[in-house]
Enzyme design. Sequence first.
Site, mmCIF file in Angstrom:
data_model
loop_
_atom_site.group_PDB
_atom_site.id
_atom_site.type_symbol
_atom_site.label_atom_id
_atom_site.label_comp_id
_atom_site.label_asym_id
_atom_site.label_seq_id
_atom_site.Cartn_x
_atom_site.Cartn_y
_atom_site.Cartn_z
ATOM 1 N N ARG A 157 -28.445 -3.137 -31.843
ATOM 2 C CA ARG A 157 -28.710 -2.978 -33.272
ATOM 3 C C ARG A 157 -27.386 -2.664 -33.969
ATOM 4 N NH1 ARG A 157 -32.572 -0.030 -30.368
ATOM 5 N NH2 ARG A 157 -34.743 -0.721 -30.651
ATOM 6 N N TYR A 288 -40.768 -12.490 -28.724
ATOM 7 C CA TYR A 288 -39.720 -13.498 -28.575
ATOM 8 C C TYR A 288 -40.183 -14.672 -27.727
ATOM 9 C CZ TYR A 288 -36.552 -10.049 -30.557
ATOM 10 O OH TYR A 288 -35.954 -9.160 -31.392
#
Length: 309
Positions: A157, A288
């Site tokens: 992140r 995903y």
Amino acid sequence: MVRDTAVSQVVAAYLDHLTVERGTARNTLDGYTRDLRRYTAFLEGNGVPELGGVGPEHITAFGVALREGDSEHRPLAQSSSARALVAVRGLHRFAHAEGITEHDPSRDVRPPAPAKRLPKALPLADVLRLLDMPAAEGERALRDRALLELLYSTGARISEAVGLDLDDIDESERTVLLDGKGGRQRLVPFGRPALAALDAYLVRARPALAAKGRGTSAVFLNARGGRLSRQSAWQVLKTTAELAGISSSVSPHTLRHSFATHLLEGGADVRVVQELLGHASVTTTQVYTLITVNTLREVYATAHPRALG
């Protein structure tokens, strides 16, 4: 003994509890603070200043107000209103567990299930063009190249990347120690291109940037020698994407999503990707796999001679 307490006081106690005892991430706390501030104003506007006076009907009405908006607030997206109701339910559970209220009125109120939206991932060609965009010389250019390479190589992140200190990077082992949500740490490997970019930045650029500041162990520095902020790092990504001519929408998580998607398309096990991303549950990572299945469908539809038969 059960006691009625002003909503604002209970909210403050709940946020302290999340900070001190639960170690809740800063971004999550900021979101809860905004949501509960709006909830407090809603209750007071409906003549309910004490948390003990809240009933299920108030929480349901608040959910409607979130989705429809009012004179002071725009309507929230389904995911945002669901998050706000999660914060409200947490507040009431806390108040009941602490004996502040006799009942938990949120027990039977369920937030709407947010629509499952697929994360945006860039095609590999776009990622490579993005990573090649920063110049090979100059303090900021070398920093930006190292930052972007590390983001894509580790799936970090942006907040995790800017939070890195020098001791968190082991160049000999090509690993980086990331501080994730909820105080969870994970050790993630990174590739040779990221190593080369980091080495160039740390040797040829960081010392000059550090000389402008008061001394910090942060890896990524701003022009004043202090730790690069999350907002500035996000601006680096956004600006570089524009310079690279990438027309698709780019978000702070773009390289993280691309990292995960490309790993799965390359045959990585979903549980390995879960560990690399720092997801507490594999369910979060499995979104995903929907992307890769959709990609397979598209390829099949355009390439198989009887796909339309």
